[in-house]
Design a protein around this motif. Structure first.
Motif, short mmCIF file in Angstrom:
data_model
loop_
_atom_site.label_atom_id
_atom_site.label_comp_id
_atom_site.label_asym_id
_atom_site.label_seq_id
_atom_site.Cartn_x
_atom_site.Cartn_y
_atom_site.Cartn_z
N ALA A 3 39.71 44.54 30.93
CA ALA A 3 39.45 43.89 32.22
C ALA A 3 38.83 42.52 31.98
O ALA A 3 38.17 42.28 30.97
CB ALA A 3 38.50 44.75 33.06
N LEU A 4 39.07 41.64 32.94
CA LEU A 4 38.52 40.28 32.90
C LEU A 4 37.83 39.99 34.21
O LEU A 4 38.41 40.16 35.28
CB LEU A 4 39.65 39.27 32.67
N LEU A 5 36.56 39.57 34.14
CA LEU A 5 35.81 39.15 35.33
C LEU A 5 35.60 37.65 35.24
O LEU A 5 35.08 37.13 34.25
CB LEU A 5 34.46 39.88 35.41
N PHE A 6 36.01 36.94 36.29
CA PHE A 6 36.01 35.48 36.29
C PHE A 6 34.97 34.92 37.25
O PHE A 6 34.91 35.32 38.42
CB PHE A 6 37.40 34.96 36.69
N LEU A 7 34.13 34.03 36.74
CA LEU A 7 33.18 33.28 37.57
C LEU A 7 33.03 31.91 36.92
O LEU A 7 32.61 31.82 35.77
CB LEU A 7 31.82 33.99 37.65
N ILE A 10 37.35 44.38 22.29
CA ILE A 10 36.69 43.94 23.53
C ILE A 10 37.29 44.75 24.67
O ILE A 10 38.51 44.88 24.79
CB ILE A 10 36.91 42.43 23.78
N ASP A 11 36.41 45.30 25.52
CA ASP A 11 36.87 46.05 26.70
C ASP A 11 36.84 45.20 27.96
O ASP A 11 37.76 45.26 28.78
CB ASP A 11 35.98 47.28 26.92
N ILE A 12 35.77 44.41 28.12
CA ILE A 12 35.60 43.60 29.33
C ILE A 12 35.23 42.18 28.92
O ILE A 12 34.29 41.96 28.16
CB ILE A 12 34.50 44.18 30.24
N VAL A 13 35.99 41.22 29.45
CA VAL A 13 35.70 39.80 29.24
C VAL A 13 35.06 39.26 30.51
O VAL A 13 35.55 39.50 31.62
CB VAL A 13 36.99 39.00 28.94
N VAL A 14 33.95 38.55 30.35
CA VAL A 14 33.32 37.84 31.47
C VAL A 14 33.41 36.36 31.11
O VAL A 14 32.83 35.94 30.10
CB VAL A 14 31.86 38.27 31.68
N VAL A 49 37.85 38.45 40.40
CA VAL A 49 37.27 37.14 40.68
C VAL A 49 35.97 37.38 41.44
O VAL A 49 36.00 37.88 42.57
CB VAL A 49 38.25 36.27 41.50
N ILE A 50 34.85 37.02 40.84
CA ILE A 50 33.54 37.37 41.40
C ILE A 50 33.23 36.57 42.66
O ILE A 50 32.71 37.08 43.64
CB ILE A 50 32.43 37.16 40.35
N ASP A 51 33.53 35.26 42.66
CA ASP A 51 33.21 34.41 43.81
C ASP A 51 34.35 33.41 44.00
O ASP A 51 34.34 32.31 43.44
CB ASP A 51 31.88 33.68 43.58
N ALA A 52 35.32 33.78 44.82
CA ALA A 52 36.48 32.91 45.04
C ALA A 52 36.12 31.70 45.89
O ALA A 52 36.87 30.72 45.92
CB ALA A 52 37.59 33.70 45.72
N ASP A 53 34.98 31.74 46.59
CA ASP A 53 34.61 30.65 47.49
C ASP A 53 33.91 29.50 46.77
O ASP A 53 33.72 28.43 47.34
CB ASP A 53 33.68 31.17 48.60
N THR A 83 41.16 25.48 43.79
CA THR A 83 40.82 26.90 43.88
C THR A 83 42.08 27.75 43.76
O THR A 83 42.11 28.74 43.03
CB THR A 83 40.09 27.19 45.21
N PHE A 84 43.12 27.36 44.47
CA PHE A 84 44.39 28.10 44.40
C PHE A 84 44.91 28.11 42.96
O PHE A 84 45.29 29.15 42.44
CB PHE A 84 45.42 27.46 45.33
N GLN A 85 44.94 26.95 42.32
CA GLN A 85 45.45 26.86 40.95
C GLN A 85 44.63 27.72 40.00
O GLN A 85 45.18 28.47 39.18
CB GLN A 85 45.43 25.39 40.49
N GLN A 86 43.32 27.59 40.11
CA GLN A 86 42.44 28.30 39.17
C GLN A 86 42.57 29.81 39.30
O GLN A 86 42.69 30.53 38.30
CB GLN A 86 40.99 27.86 39.43
N ILE A 87 42.58 30.30 40.54
CA ILE A 87 42.66 31.76 40.74
C ILE A 87 44.05 32.27 40.40
O ILE A 87 44.20 33.36 39.82
CB ILE A 87 42.22 32.14 42.17
N MET A 88 45.09 31.51 40.72
CA MET A 88 46.44 31.91 40.32
C MET A 88 46.57 31.98 38.80
O MET A 88 47.21 32.87 38.25
CB MET A 88 47.47 30.94 40.88
N GLN A 89 45.94 31.02 38.12
CA GLN A 89 45.99 31.01 36.66
C GLN A 89 45.25 32.21 36.07
O GLN A 89 45.74 32.88 35.16
CB GLN A 89 45.40 29.71 36.11
N VAL A 90 44.05 32.50 36.58
CA VAL A 90 43.29 33.63 36.03
C VAL A 90 43.98 34.94 36.41
O VAL A 90 44.00 35.91 35.63
CB VAL A 90 41.82 33.60 36.47
#
Length: 722
Positions: A416-420, A529-533, A552-556, A570-577
Motif C-alpha cells: 500500500a502507498l499513502l500519499f501526503l 516494504i509493506d506500506i510506503v508513506v 491520498v491523505i489530504d486531496a485538498d 492537484t488533478f495531475q498529482q493525484i492521477m499520477q499517484v
C-alpha cells in the motif's frame, strides 16, 4: 581567418568583448577560449560578430586571447538556443552560456583516478556492516564515499574492506569511451497501439526534421517503451538522443530499465554526479561518442554533436521550471532546441499540461494516444472518502474506510502507498501555554518539525535547529504542540496501527540521490516494504506490480493558495499517484480523502472524466486570458533592507509603460514576504498573447537604476506565485 574575435566571457555583468587572435591560433564561432580581463583569466566562447553588438575598439587596443580549449566548438544550434533562452527569459547571455559548461575540468587533458569495486573475496572478520556493504555494492564501482552511500555505512567500513582485500582499487581513465547501446538487445513485444505510435516516432527520427509530439498515455500504458523505439532508431543511425526526467531520484530506476532494453546504461547527467563523472559525460557528449543521455533539465544545454531526438518524460511536471538563476522551463526550451537542431521532440505524459493541449489543438504538436494500460493491467478503481461524513478518530488522520482497505491489502500480501505532499512530522509547532509559533528568522514561513532528525527546519532556506524542550517565550516545558500532519506523523500512525508492517518514508529527506532511490526500489521489489508513506516523489515513474492500494491523505492540500494552476496540479498529482496502483495483474484501488467531494477536480478524479475537467479549466483560462491564452511575467524585487526594496518596487510600478493589451498589478508584498533574509515585493505583468512583452520589460527596466543591494528578477511564464 579573422584576426579578432568577439567573445562572451563567463561574467553576467559584462557584454560581448573583442580580442585579438594571435597568429597560429585557430578560433571559430563556438570555440571555448581563455581570455584576459584585467589581471584575471576568464573562460569565454567566441561568437559570430554579426549577431552581437559591441563597442568598437581599434585593433591596436585589443588584448590577445591566451588559449583555445582542445574540445569541439559549441555547435551552432546550441548557440542559437543560448541566444533564444537569454532573449525569451530576459537573462544575461553569459548566465545561459554558463549552463553549457559545467566545469573547467571538462576542458583539460586526459586524467586518471582510482575507483573501487568488490573482488569476491569474503574477509575472515565479517561484521554485519561489512556484510551489508558487500551485499549492497554488488558489482558497482565508484569512489569510497559513493560506495559508502550505496551501502549505507561509514567510509571507514569501506576502507576496512579494502585493507581486507574484499574491495580493490582500479585505475580509471576519466575519458574512457562509454559502451555502445544495442538497439536490438531487448526489443519489447509491443501492443498494437504501441507499435503504431512507435513506428511514427521512428519515422520522424529517420526523416531528421523538427516535429513536436505529445505522447499521451494513461499511467501504465507503456509510454516509455514507445519513446525508446525512437531512441533505438537514433542509435541505429549513429546519432544522439536526450531523455529528460523531472527528478534525479528517478534516474537510477530508469537506468536499470534502459539497461534491460539496450544492454548498457545510458550516460547520466544530474547534480548528484561527481566532477569527474560530469567531465567524462560532457566530453563524450561533445565528441558524439555518448549516444544516449538521461538527465535532469540541465542536460538540455549540453553540446550534443548530432542530436536526433529529445524526449521530455512526465512533461507536465512543474519541476521542469527552473526557479533560481535563469528562470527557464525545460519543456518549452526542449521544443526550441528541437527546432534549432531539426529533430523531433516527444513530450510524454499521462496528464498533459493545458499549455501542451492547446498546442495540439492549434495543430502545432502531433498527438499520439495510448488509451489503455499494457497487457492485462487495468486502471484502478477510484473512490472519494468524505472526511465530513467519515472522519478519522480524534488525533488520527487516516479515515476508517482507508484503514479497512489497508487491512485487506496486507492480508493479501500486497503493498500500500499513502500519499501526503508535506514533508516532516508537522507543518507548525506552537506553545499551548502562550501561543508562540515557531517561525523561520529568515523567511515568512513556519518551521517544520522533523522528528526523525529531532530538528525544526525551514523548507525554503534550510535554516534548522534542534527541537527545544521548552517554549522560548514563556519557558514552559512540555507545552509544545505539533499542528497538522506531515508524512512522518502519518508513518507514526501507520506504525501504531500495524506494528508488524514494514513501513518506509519516501521524501526528498530520505531519497536524496539516485543510489538511495535504487535502494528503495530494490526493497519494494523484494517485498521488504509493506506500506510506503510518501510525498510527490512517489507519484511518478515507479512500477511496483504488487502495489495495489493508494490512499491520498489530504486531496485538498494542493487547492490552497492563489495559484491559477492549483486545480490542474492537484488533478495531475493525484492521477499520477493513483497510477501507481494495480500496474500488474492484480487490480488496484485508490481512496481519496477530501473535505470537498463535490469539488470539480475531485469529481473528475473519481469519474475518470479528465476531458470534461480539462475543457472546463481551459475555458476558465481563456475567459481570464491566462496562459496559454495570455502572458504573465513576474517582477520580484528583493533586498535585505525592506525600505529599499519597497521604494524600488514602487518606482518600477510608477514607471510602468502604458501599452494596449498589457496591465501591471502591484507592487505588493510577496506571499513569501521574506525569503533567505531578503524582503520581497512583487509586480505581475499580464499581457495578451500577441504582445512582445519581453522587449517592453527590457526597455522599461533598462531605463531605471536601483541600489547595488537591490535585486530585480524577472520570471517570464511564472509557475511559482509565492
Amino acid at each position: 581567418m579573422s584576426s579578432r574575435a568577439r567573445v562572451i566571457v563567463m561574467n553576467s555583468a559584462l557584454g560581448p568583448l573583442d580580442y585579438r587572435v594571435p597568429q597560429g591560433m585557430h578560433v571559430e564561432p563556438g570555440s571555448i577560449v581563455v581570455a584576459p580581463l584585467g589581471p584575471r583569466q576568464l573562460l569565454g566562447v567566441a561568437w559570430e560578430q554579426d549577431r552581437l553588438k559591441s563597442e568598437h575598439v581599434g585593433d591596436n587596443r585589443l588584448r590577445n586571447l591566451l588559449g583555445v580549449a582542445d574540445v569541439p566548438p559549441l555547435p551552432g544550434p546550441l548557440r542559437r538556443l543560448v541566444e533564444w533562452t537569454a532573449d525569451y527569459y530576459l537573462a544575461p547571455l553569459a548566465a545561459v552560456l554558463r549552463m553549457t559548461m559545467p566545469s573547467s575540468s571538462a576542458l583539460e587533458g586526459t586524467k586518471l583516478i582510482v575507483e573501487y569495486r568488490a573482488t569476491g573475496h569474503v574477509p575472515e572478520r565479517l561484521t554485519p556492516q561489512r556484510a551489508q556493504a558487500l551485499e549492497r555494492i554488488g558489482d558497482r564501482q565508484g569512489l569510497v564515499r559513493e560506495l559508502a552511500t550505496i551501502a549505507d555505512v561509514s567510509d571507514g567500513v569501506i576502507r576496512g574492506l579494502v585493507k581486507a582485500g574484499a574491495i580493490e582499487g582500479v585505475e580509471v581513465d576519466l575519458d574512457s569511451p562509454f559502451p555502445e547501446p544495442d538497439p536490438d538487445y531487448g526489443a519489447p513485444v509491443l501492443s498494437e497501439n504501441q507499435s503504431y505510435a512507435g513506428g511514427i516516432l521512428q519515422a520522424s527520427v529517420a526523416a531528421g526534421a523538427f516535429e513536436p509530439f505529445l505522447l499521451d498515455g494513461v499511467t501504465g500504458s507503456g509510454k516509455t517503451e514507445v519513446y525508446l523505439e525512437a531512441v533505438a532508431e537514433a542509435i541505429r543511425r549513429g546519432q544522439q538522443a536526450l531523455i529528460l526526467l523531472p527528478e534525479i531520484a528517478l534516474t537510477e530506476p530508469f537506468l536499470k530499465r534502459f539497461h534491460a532494453r539496450f544492454g548498457v546504461e545510458p550516460v547520466a547527467w544530474h547534480s548528484g554526479l561527481r566532477s569527474s563523472q560530469r567531465r567524462r559525460a560532457w566530453r563524450g557528449i561533445a565528441s558524439g561518442q555518448a549516444k544516449v543521455t538521461v538527465g535532469a533539465r540541465s542536460a538540455l544545454f549540453l553540446p550534443y554533436a548530432n542530436l536526433s531526438v529529445i524526449v521530455v518524460d512526465e512533461a507536465h511536471e512543474t519541476s521542469f521550471k527552473q526557479e533560481d538563476g535563469v528562470h527557464y522551463h525545460a519543456r518549452d526550451v526542449a521544443v526550441m532546441r528541437g527546432r534549432f537542431e531539426g529533430c523531433p521532440v516527444i513530450l510524454a505524459s499521462a496528464t498533459p499540461a493545458i499549455e501542451t493541449r492547446a498546442q495540439v489543438e492549434a495543430g502545432r504538436y502531433r498527438e499520439l494516444k495510448l488509451p489503455g494500460r499494457y497487457g492485462a493491467a487495468q486502471m484502478p478503481a477510484i473512490e472519494a472518502i468524505d472526511l465530513l461524513a467519515e472522519p478519522p478518530p480524534k488525533g488520527r488522520w487516516i479515515a476508517p474506510r482507508l484503514v479497512k482497505a489497508i487491512d485487506a491489502t496486507l492480508e493479501r500480501g500486497e503493498q500500500a502507498l499513502l500519499f501526503l505532499n508535506r514533508r516532516g512530522y508537522a507543518p507548525l509547532t506552537l506553545c499551548r501555554t502562550c501561543g508562540h509559533r515557531f517561525q523561520c528568522p529568515n523567511c515568512t514561513a513556519w518551521m517544520v518539525e522533523h522528528r526523525l532528525i529531532h530538528r525544526l527546519s525551514c523548507h525554503h532556506c534550510g535554516h534548522a535547529y534542534p527541537t527545544p524542550k521548552a517554549c522560548p517565550e514563556c519557558k514552559d516545558e512540555d507545552s509544545l504542540v505539533a499542528c497538522g500532519p506531515g508524512v512522518e506523523r502519518i508513518a507514526d500512525e501507520v506504525t501504531a496501527l500495524y506494528p508488524d508492517a514494514k513501513v518506509a518514508i519516501v521524501t526528498s529527506d530520505t531519497i536524496w540521490s539516485p543510489a538511495k532511490a535504487a535502494e528503495f526500489v530494490g526493497r519494494m521489489e523484494a517485498g521488504h516494504i509493506d506500506i510506503v508513506v510518501g510525498t510527490q516523489l512517489v507519484t511518478k515513474g515507479y512500477h511496483f506490480p504488487n502495489l495495489t492500494l493508494v490512499g491520498v491523505i489530504d486531496a485538498d492540500l494542493g487547492l490552497e493558495g492563489g495559484d491559477l494552476r492549483a486545480a490542474e496540479r492537484t488533478f495531475q498529482q493525484i492521477m499520477q499517484v493513483a497510477g501507481r496502483a494495480g500496474r500488474g495483474a492484480k487490480p488496484g484501488t485508490v481512496l481519496i480523502q477530501t473535505h470537498a467531494p463535490g469539488a470539480r477536480v475531485i469529481e473528475a478524479l473519481v469519474s475518470g472524466d479528465a476531458e470534461s475537467f480539462y475543457a472546463a479549466e481551459t475555458e476558465n483560462r481563456r475567459d481570464a486570458e491566462a496562459p496559454p491564452f495570455g502572458r504573465f511575467a513576474a517582477i520580484v524585487v528583493s533586498s535585505e533592507d525592506k525600505g529599499e526594496a519597497e521604494a524600488t518596487a514602487r518606482t518600477i510600478g510608477r514607471t510602468a509603460p502604458q501599452v494596449d493589451g498589457m496591465h501591471v498589478f502591484g507592487p505588493a508584498p510577496a506571499p513569501l514576504a521574506m525569503l533567505r533574509g531578503r524582503h520581497r515585493f512583487r509586480l505581475l505583468v499580464h499581457a495578451t498573447r500577441s504582445l512582445d512583452v519581453q522587449d517592453i520589460i527590457r526597455d522599461w527596466l533598462g531605463a531605471l537604476d536601483w541600489g547595488a543591494k537591490v535585486r530585480v528578477a524577472v520570471d517570464v511564464d511564472p509557475y511559482n506565485f509565492l
